[in-house]
Structure formats: structure tokens, C-alpha cells
Scaffold this motif. Structure first.
Motif, PDB file in Angstrom:
ATOM      1  N   THR A  13       0.860  -1.186   0.000  1.00  0.00           N
ATOM      2  CA  THR A  13       0.000   0.000   0.000  1.00  0.00           C
ATOM      3  C   THR A  13       0.896   1.236   0.000  1.00  0.00           C
ATOM      4  O   THR A  13       2.073   1.165   0.366  1.00  0.00           O
ATOM      5  N   SER A  14       0.343   2.368  -0.402  1.00  0.00           N
ATOM      6  CA  SER A  14       1.131   3.600  -0.424  1.00  0.00           C
ATOM      7  C   SER A  14       1.578   3.976   0.992  1.00  0.00           C
ATOM      8  O   SER A  14       2.665   4.500   1.184  1.00  0.00           O
ATOM      9  N   GLU A  15       0.757   3.664   1.980  1.00  0.00           N
ATOM     10  CA  GLU A  15       1.112   3.944   3.378  1.00  0.00           C
ATOM     11  C   GLU A  15       2.329   3.115   3.811  1.00  0.00           C
ATOM     12  O   GLU A  15       3.237   3.616   4.465  1.00  0.00           O
ATOM     13  N   GLN A  18       5.472   4.529   2.206  1.00  0.00           N
ATOM     14  CA  GLN A  18       5.905   5.744   2.915  1.00  0.00           C
ATOM     15  C   GLN A  18       6.611   5.382   4.218  1.00  0.00           C
ATOM     16  O   GLN A  18       7.637   5.967   4.557  1.00  0.00           O
TER      17      GLN A  18
END
Length: 59
Positions: A13-15, A18
Motif C-alpha cells: 500500500t502507499s502507506e 511511505q
């Protein structure tokens, strides 16, 4: 004994991406990051390589 993670072959996921970038910048080790993201060391290594991140080996 290796830890077993149920998220085998799940997309990132993008989270998570990051967080991985943040952990790498902080200098977290390859042993600590998988526990924080509940992913395998191999998964972390592959993603770090594809994102051209340097992960600390040991402290």
C-alpha cells in the motif's frame, strides 16, 4: 526460527511504502522493519531494492 507473516505476496500500500522510506531514512535495521510492517525480510529487501533504498544491516 523465522517469523511467519500472513501477508504473503500481498501488494504494497502507499502507506506501507511511505513507512518503509521513513524507516530507511531513520536507519532502522533489516530486523526491525519487517516487525514494524508485518512483512518478511525478503519482501522488505525486494521493495527497498526496487525503490533504491539503503537498509541498515545491523547496529
Amino acid at each position: 526460527m523465522k517469523e511467519h507473516f500472513e501477508r504473503h505476496k500481498q501488494p504494497w500500500t502507499s502507506e506501507e511504502i511511505q513507512k518503509l522510506h521513513a524507516f530507511a531514512k531513520k536507519g532502522m535495521t533489516l530486523k526491525a522493519i519487517p516487525k514494524a510492517l508485518t512483512r518478511s525480510e525478503e519482501s522488505i529487501k525486494k521493495r527497498a531494492k526496487s525503490d533504491k533504498l539503503k537498509i541498515a544491516k545491523k547496529r
